[in-house]
Design a protein around this motif. Structure first.
Motif, short mmCIF file in Angstrom:
data_model
loop_
_atom_site.label_atom_id
_atom_site.label_comp_id
_atom_site.label_asym_id
_atom_site.label_seq_id
_atom_site.Cartn_x
_atom_site.Cartn_y
_atom_site.Cartn_z
N TYR A 91 0.63 -1.14 0.00
CA TYR A 91 0.09 0.01 0.10
C TYR A 91 0.71 1.30 0.07
O TYR A 91 0.64 2.13 -0.75
CB TYR A 91 -1.09 0.10 1.19
N LEU A 92 1.94 1.37 0.90
CA LEU A 92 2.72 2.25 0.94
C LEU A 92 3.65 2.56 -0.53
O LEU A 92 3.54 3.72 -1.06
CB LEU A 92 3.78 2.20 2.02
N GLU A 93 4.05 1.46 -1.05
CA GLU A 93 4.54 1.75 -2.38
C GLU A 93 3.77 2.08 -3.40
O GLU A 93 4.20 3.10 -4.27
CB GLU A 93 5.12 0.17 -2.90
N LYS A 94 2.39 1.61 -3.56
CA LYS A 94 1.56 2.10 -4.20
C LYS A 94 1.29 3.72 -4.22
O LYS A 94 1.28 4.48 -5.09
CB LYS A 94 0.08 1.36 -4.10
N SER A 95 1.01 3.95 -3.04
CA SER A 95 0.68 5.43 -2.59
C SER A 95 1.92 6.26 -3.04
O SER A 95 1.79 7.35 -3.58
CB SER A 95 0.59 5.56 -0.85
N ARG A 96 3.08 5.94 -2.84
CA ARG A 96 4.24 6.70 -3.36
C ARG A 96 4.26 6.81 -4.91
O ARG A 96 4.41 7.79 -5.47
CB ARG A 96 5.76 6.08 -2.95
N LYS A 97 4.09 5.45 -5.50
CA LYS A 97 4.04 5.63 -6.97
C LYS A 97 2.77 6.73 -7.69
O LYS A 97 3.13 7.43 -8.49
CB LYS A 97 3.89 4.34 -7.68
N PHE A 98 1.77 6.62 -7.05
CA PHE A 98 0.58 7.43 -7.07
C PHE A 98 0.93 9.08 -6.79
O PHE A 98 0.55 9.66 -7.93
CB PHE A 98 -0.72 7.07 -6.40
N GLU A 99 1.65 9.18 -5.89
CA GLU A 99 1.88 10.69 -5.77
C GLU A 99 2.94 11.18 -6.67
O GLU A 99 2.80 12.19 -7.21
CB GLU A 99 2.62 10.64 -4.12
N ASP A 100 3.93 10.20 -6.98
CA ASP A 100 4.78 10.63 -8.11
C ASP A 100 4.11 10.87 -9.71
O ASP A 100 4.39 11.74 -10.29
CB ASP A 100 5.89 9.55 -8.37
N LEU A 131 0.99 11.82 -9.64
CA LEU A 131 0.21 12.92 -9.53
C LEU A 131 1.06 13.89 -10.01
O LEU A 131 0.63 15.01 -10.49
CB LEU A 131 -0.61 13.05 -8.17
N LYS A 132 2.38 14.17 -9.44
CA LYS A 132 3.08 15.24 -9.56
C LYS A 132 3.65 15.43 -10.95
O LYS A 132 3.59 16.49 -11.58
CB LYS A 132 4.43 15.09 -8.78
N GLU A 133 3.67 14.36 -11.76
CA GLU A 133 3.98 14.49 -13.06
C GLU A 133 2.88 15.00 -14.04
O GLU A 133 2.95 15.94 -14.93
CB GLU A 133 4.11 12.79 -13.83
#
Length: 551
Positions: free
Chosen positions: A519-528, A530-532
């Protein structure tokens, strides 16, 4: 005969200076000359024939005296000077200047003398009359008025008005000149002799014109009267009034005039009339009065007789001279008029020529301006053609740029749509992740609760097992368990083992931990991601703004 003998025969002479109103002359006189010889010499030098009006005056001891014609010059009480000075002046005045003054030189000498007497205030004249007289004097001196030649200030050095008049009115010299010039301009066409005659005709009507005044007294102690002698007779004035006589004796009404010492007697023609007697300050005054009375009386009687041949000849010559001068003046006036007309025509032609030259110059300038304008228009047309080509090129480029921008705008819109779609998908993913996170959090909470319940059940089972064991084997020692030691509790080989239960719990814990990390990994990827997406959206907005500026 020797030269020395000739020198001895030359008569002895003395020098005389004659001062007229406007000139000075010097003569050498013989010692034996009488007053008439000197007087005739002066008259010949002046070209004067009307000699009876004039005389030679000199001053002795402050008293003006006339040179006697019948006595030698050197035998009279003349001043001891070298040269001896005499003033050639009018001694007697005419009753009517226009009829009696025949020669121009006579008229000119009278004009100068009367003008001087008015300026010296020996003859009183009203301010209005002085301005008119001054205008005639200016006409006699300068001729016709010409505004181009007679500029303001041309009378600055001429004495034209008595000082009394200048003091009486607070006017500047420029104002007086303006008044005189106004009259002067009206005398156009009047010759010099006519202007002088007009001056004298006005002056002869003044009260003090031609009057010789002498202080007298009705008795020996008082000088309270004035006696005046002129061309018309003898007049008695009060001491403060020289204008209106208190009493007059015309020459035709006087029978005899005589003097005895200082007493002078006037006897009227009417024997019944009162004899007038008066006293003068000196015997010389009585002699002078008698001399003036005799001369004026003789002229008075001559005027009323038939003219002598000499006078008739002089009058005829004067009429001829006047007629000749009139014709000459008319001819000169006509020539002057023709000359002025010719000058005006010349000025008109010159003005017209100048106007034509100016028009030609203006036409040439207009032609040059037209040529320059045509050249400028040709240049402008060429420039306009080049500008049109350039504008057409710019228009084509603008059209291409517009099409490119439209394509870019379409691409931008498509990209924007895709980005918006991605954003919406990202938002959906975020929502799903949030929901999933909430769900997983709830599941984790349930799992934690289940774990807690399982551990609590394990503890209770272990406690129950221990209690049962104690009941069966009371003499054995058993370790103490606290609720916190449930995860690492190990029993001996003789103890009851619940390995299966422990393995399930550990596996459950490992699964929960792994899911949490996922979940944490997916959240980090999602945030990245989202920034892009945000960076791409920002770049698209900048491109839209730039596209808007270009459009």
């Amino acid at each position: 005969m020797s030269i020395r003998g000739l020198k001895k025969k030359q008569p002895k002479t003395f020098k005389v200076k004659i001062v007229t109103v406007d000139a000075e002359m010097e003569f050498s006189c013989e010692m034996k000359w009488k007053g008439k010889d000197l007087f005739d010499l002066v008259c010949r030098a002046l070209g004067l024939r009307e000699t009876w009006f004039f005389g030679l005056q000199y001053t002795v001891k402050g008293m003006c005296t006339w040179l006697k014609m019948d006595k030698k010059v050197l035998d009279q009480e003349i001043p001891k000077e070298d040269p001896i000075s005499f003033h050639f002046l009018a001694k007697f005045y005419p009753e009517k200047v226009e009829e009696e003054l025949l020669q121009e030189i006579t008229q000119h000498l009278f004009f100068l003398q009367v003008k001087k007497q008015i300026l010296d205030e020996e003859i009183y004249c009203s301010p209005e009359a002085t301005v008119l007289l001054a205008s005639y004097a200016v006409q006699a001196k300068y001729g016709d008025y010409d505004p181009n030649f007679h500029e303001p200030g041309f009378l600055a050095h001429d004495e034209l008005l008595p000082k009394r008049v200048l003091r009486q009115y607070q006017l500047t010299a420029e104002m007086w000149e303006e008044k005189i010039t106004a009259w002067y301009a009206e005398h156009r066409g009047i010759a010099r002799d006519e202007a002088e005659m007009n001056y004298l005709k006005i002056a002869q009507d003044l009260e003090m014109y031609g009057v010789n005044y002498f202080p007298i007294a009705q008795n020996k102690n008082h000088t309270d009267l004035l006696l005046g002698v002129d061309a018309k007779g003898i007049h008695i004035y009060s001491i403060n009034n020289r204008f209106s006589p208190n009493k007059s004796f015309e020459w035709s009404a006087i029978r005899n005039i005589s003097y005895s010492e200082k007493e002078l007697t006037i006897k009227p023609l009417d024997k019944k009339a009162e004899v007038f007697k008066f006293f003068s300050s000196q015997l010389k005054v009585n002699k002078l009065i008698l001399q003036l009375c005799i001369g004026n009386h003789d002229l008075f009687m001559r005027r009323r007789k038939v003219d002598s041949i000499e006078i008739q000849q002089m009058k005829a010559q004067a009429r001829e001279e006047k007629a000749r001068k009139k014709m000459e003046n008319q001819r000169l006036a006509r020539e002057k008029q023709l000359r002025e007309e010719a000058e005006r025509a010349k000025e008109e032609l010159e003005r017209r020529l100048f106007q034509l030259e100016d028009e030609a110059r203006q036409a040439n300038e207009a032609l040059l301006r037209s040529q320059e304008a045509a050249e400028l228009l040709a240049e402008k047309a060429q420039i306009a053609e080049e500008e049109a080509k350039l504008l057409a090129q710019n228009a084509a480029e603008a059209e291409q740029e517009r099409q490119r921008l439209e394509i870019t705008a379409l691409k931008t819109k498509e990209e924007k749509r895709l980005m918006e779609q991605k954003m919406r998908e990202a938002e959906l993913i975020a929502v799903k992740l949030v929901k999933e996170s909430d769900r997983r959090a709830k599941e984790a909470e349930h799992l934690k609760q289940d774990l807690h319940e399982a551990r609590e059940a394990e503890r209770k089972a272990k406690q129950k097992l221990l209690d049962i064991t104690r009941l069966n084997y009371p003499h054995m020692k058993y370790p103490q368990y606290s609720p916190t030691d449930t995860r690492d509790a190990n029993f001996d080989k003789g103890s009851i083992k619940l390995d299966l239960k422990d393995i399930d719990l550990k596996r459950l814990s490992f699964e929960i931990e792994r899911e949490r990390l996922d979940y944490l990994e997916k959240s980090r990827k999602f945030e990245d991601r989202l920034k892009e997406l945000k960076s791409e959206i920002h770049a698209l907005k900048l491109e839209e703004k730039q596209s808007g500026l270009y459009c």
